[in-house]
Each structure stands twice: as structure tokens, then as C-alpha cells.
Design a protein around this motif. Sequence first.
Motif, mmCIF file in Angstrom:
data_model
loop_
_atom_site.group_PDB
_atom_site.id
_atom_site.type_symbol
_atom_site.label_atom_id
_atom_site.label_comp_id
_atom_site.label_asym_id
_atom_site.label_seq_id
_atom_site.Cartn_x
_atom_site.Cartn_y
_atom_site.Cartn_z
ATOM 1 N N PRO A 292 0.828 -1.213 0.000
ATOM 2 C CA PRO A 292 0.000 0.000 0.000
ATOM 3 C C PRO A 292 0.862 1.263 0.000
ATOM 4 N N ILE A 293 0.410 2.269 -0.741
ATOM 5 C CA ILE A 293 1.157 3.534 -0.802
ATOM 6 C C ILE A 293 0.317 4.625 -0.138
ATOM 7 N N GLU A 294 0.902 5.333 0.783
ATOM 8 C CA GLU A 294 0.208 6.447 1.429
ATOM 9 C C GLU A 294 0.398 7.703 0.579
ATOM 10 N N MET A 295 -0.714 8.218 0.043
ATOM 11 C CA MET A 295 -0.597 9.416 -0.793
ATOM 12 C C MET A 295 -1.114 10.651 -0.089
ATOM 13 N N LEU A 296 -1.646 10.457 1.105
ATOM 14 C CA LEU A 296 -2.092 11.627 1.874
ATOM 15 C C LEU A 296 -0.906 12.208 2.632
ATOM 16 N N TYR A 297 -1.160 13.314 3.300
ATOM 17 C CA TYR A 297 -0.182 13.912 4.207
ATOM 18 C C TYR A 297 1.110 14.320 3.518
#
Lengths: 293, 284
Positions: free
Chosen positions: A152-157
Amino acid sequence: MSPAHSASLSSTSKIGLWLLLAPILLWLSLLIILPHVDMVLISLQERISSRNYSFSVSNYTAFFTEPLYWNTFVRTAVMSIIATALTLLIAFPISYYIAKMLTGRLKTALFVLCLIPFWVSELVRTYGWMIILRETGLISTFLQWAGLADQPIEMLYNDAAIMVGLIYTSMLFMVVPLVSTLDSLDNSLIEAGYDLGGNSWNVLKDIIIPHAMPGIVSGCIVVFMLTLGNYLTPTLLGGKDSLWFTEQIYTQFITRFNWEQGAAFGMLLLFLSSLIVWAGLKLSKQSFSKVMS
Amino acid sequence: MIPTIASSRFFRFSYIFYVACFFIFLMAPLVVVAVFSFNDSMFPSLPWNGGTLDWYFNDTEPKLGIFHDSELLESIWTSVSIAIATTIASLALATCNAFLFEREQFPGKNLLYILMLTPLVIPGVILGVSILVFSSSIANWVEMQFGYDIEALRPGLTLVIIGQFAFITTISTLVISARLRKFDSTLEEAAMNLGANRMTAIATVTLPYLKPALIGAGIVSFLMSFENFNTTLMLVGSDAPLTIAMFDRLKEGSTPVLNAVSVILMTGSACLALLSLFVQRKEA
């Protein structure tokens, strides 16, 4: 008309004038002018001990000596300018398409479609982007499904997420003024430009953009203003480290209860936004009351 | 670059492709929010666990649906009350302002007009804090002098209404002025020639003419008040309006009940938007 009659008419209209003037004067002075004057006064106070204040510019010097404050301020301004420029770049071809390439029902339909997201609250729009961008969100899952990512890739923040949110939120305020100025451009002027041997670039630069200037300026001013003063989008999409200046103001007022410092920050933000709006009007030779109404 | 000027096939296709991408960008967040309100999962995210209406109708924790979530329902009611009060107040003042700027001549009119527009360029957070600071100053002074605490001047619903009224009035004024400008004032004179006094003429001729603008400005004011976040955030007390309540839940990471609320909001705004389009269409 007898002299007595005309005298009574003018005196009633004078009373009428004052009856109309009183509400607006009360509104402007009590809710706009005096609150800002009071904020200036509070920002120039320093708490010496409980209930004991003295005149001081320490709240302003704190701003210039504390790099975090200063950096956040510059960062907010720069990000707002970038967001405004990107919104203009994205919105211009769309507005041009709606205003000049379409006619009739399709034109109205696409224009109304542009307005729809903005009838929905900013919170809901931002929430939608959170669902799309988060670690367990649409894009991350899609990338994994397509084999382009193995976790999973975190694209927020991050700043890109803030930028997407800001541009999305601002779009309407750019599209509407652009469509209305481009609409008023006569097609024959564009044809004349080509007839006289101009290519698309010449026509765009010498005919279309100069004509659209009032719309460009009013769109940019409103977008810049709203972006600079935005709280929701940077906080939700940027997370704890979004470093947005309105967040600093909120922290000083509500979390730390340091109203003097908060007021100083508020005045600095107001000064910056007024300065840039003023510069924008001067550079483009537009008048404030014309652009805003 | 207009339909009558020839352009390459490639250019036209890429232009249409760009426009299509733009509209996908525009609609994606709204569609996503709506779709996930039907996801049978504790989180508003993938994986998709099948459809459910629980986020609307379920009455037990942890999957409390919106129609049983008393906290959110109360905040909706709070928002509606604030919006109604703000709309009425701003319409009243805006109508006065429209008559003032369109009909009267007085020294300093231009300056006053510019001042009237300034709320549009004051960031919402700053408008909020300035009103907070000023109302507390007054409240503190009254308390010191008379030992009486004016509750309405402390953060709470009254202050939220005042704060929203401060800038929504400007927008209503612009909408109503625009329509009043188009009014043929000889109609009013005709009414007066037929024996009506000025007030009657305005009430029976001018105000009915302004009705579409009044309804339009009312709808815009209501929606702006309902959605407002920045100014409200600074002035809010213990009763949270919907935007603030949702914001608090979002920070904690909430269940898809927020999606269900959003869908209701979208439906409500869409109805109001259609109504305002309809009103404008009818008069045009």
C-alpha cells in the motif's frame, strides 16, 4: 409642485437615506471595522502578568525571530501562489472549451456540471479526496492490483495531496469568471487574427488572453484569497505537518489561548493577502469594485 | 481554435480527452463518497465488502446509521437553525443595501461600496478571530463595569450567526443589486401617479420584481452558511454545527456514516441548486 410640497419630499427622502444608511454603517463598523481595529490593538499588547498588559511589538518580533512561524508564512504564500497558477492553467482550456467551442444545451450542461461540486460542502469534497488518496484508498489499491506497487502507498499527508485539494476546491472561482469574459469575446476577432496570418499562439497571446484579462485577474484574486485563508484542506490532506498559516492562527487562539500572538499572526496574514490583491489589481490595471462584483 | 477554424484531428482529440479528464477529476471525489456510503465495512476505504444500507438505517453501535446517530442529527438541526437566522438577517440588510447603492446619491458612496465589498477579501479565519476578539472585549468590559456576563458574546450559536452574517450579507447585496439595477423605475413612478405612496409602490411593484433575486440570494446564503467552516470554527461553542461535528469525527477516523451524511448533504444542495436555477430560468 408647491414649494411646501417639494420641501417635504426632500426631507422624507433625507430621512429615507439615513434609514438605509444606518444598517450598513452599523454592520460595517460593528462587524468589520471595529473588530479589525481591536485585533490590531490586541496584537500590540504583551501580557506582563495576569490582567496586566503593556504596549509592545513583541508579538511581531516573535514572528520574525522564530523560524517556524516565518517559514510557515512564506510556505503558505508560495503554495497559494503555485495553487493559483496551476488552477488558472487547468481552468483556462476548460473555460475556453465551454465558452468558445460549444453552443446551446451542451454548453449550458457542461457549465452547470462545473458548478455541481461546489454546491457540496468543502468538507465533503476533501473527504472524497481522502478516500481516494489514503493508504487503503482507490489509487493505492489500483496500483497494487495493476502490479505497479507491491505494498500500500500512502498518498495523503504531503504537499502534493494538499495541492490537489486546493486546486480542486478553487476550480469554480476560476472557471466562472473565465467563461464569462471569454463568452463576451467576438468570434470574428479570432477569425480576423487567423486571416491576418497569425498562428494559434499569436491569436492566444494577442487576442484571447488580453480580452480575458479581467476574468483572469478576478479569478486569480479570489482563488489566491481562498487558498491563503483555507484551513480545512491543508489540515485534513496535509496531516499534522501541513504547516499552514491559518493553522498557526488557530493554534494560538484556541489551543494556546495566546490571543495577542494570534492577533498579530492574523494581521500579518491580512496584510499579505491585501498586498498581493492590491499588486494584482495594479499590475493588471483593474479596479477592485469592478473585479469583485 | 474555434469550430470555424480548421485544426488538426490530433489537436481536437487531445483537447476533448483533456476536457473528459477534467470532468472525471471534478466528479471523482463526489462519486467515491456516495459509493462508499453503501460499503459494508467499518472504514470508508477498500476492500469492497458488499452493499449495505446500514450506514443509513442501522440502529446499533458500532454500525450506527445516520438516521439513528443523535449527535449528527442534532448538529444538522443546529446548522439549519444557524442558516435560517443568517439568511433572514442578511437578506434584510442586503435589500436595504441594494436600494441604498442603486437609488441614492450621497457623498462617500464609492468608499462605502468598496467597504461593503471588503468581507469578500478577508480570509474567513481572520474574520472569525476578529469578531471573537471584539465580542470578548465588549463582554469583558461589560463584566468589569456591571458584573454581568453577556452569554451571547461568548463563543456559541449567536456569535456563529453574527460571524456568518458579516460576510454573507455582501454576497446577497451583490445578487439583489444586480436585479434592482435592471428595474425600470418608471413602473414605480406610474404606481405613484396612480395614487400609491412610495412605500406602497415599493411593496407592490418593486419587491415582487425582486422576488427571484431574493429567493436566489436566500438559497445562496443558506448554502454558504450551512457549509461555512473557517469563520464558524473560530466562533463555535459547545453546540457544534454539522461541518464542525464532521470535522471532529474525520480527525478521529470515522465510519462510513460520514459518507451517508455527505450523500444527504449532496442531495439537499442539489435540490436547492435546481430550485435556484428554476427560479432564475422562470424570470429570464
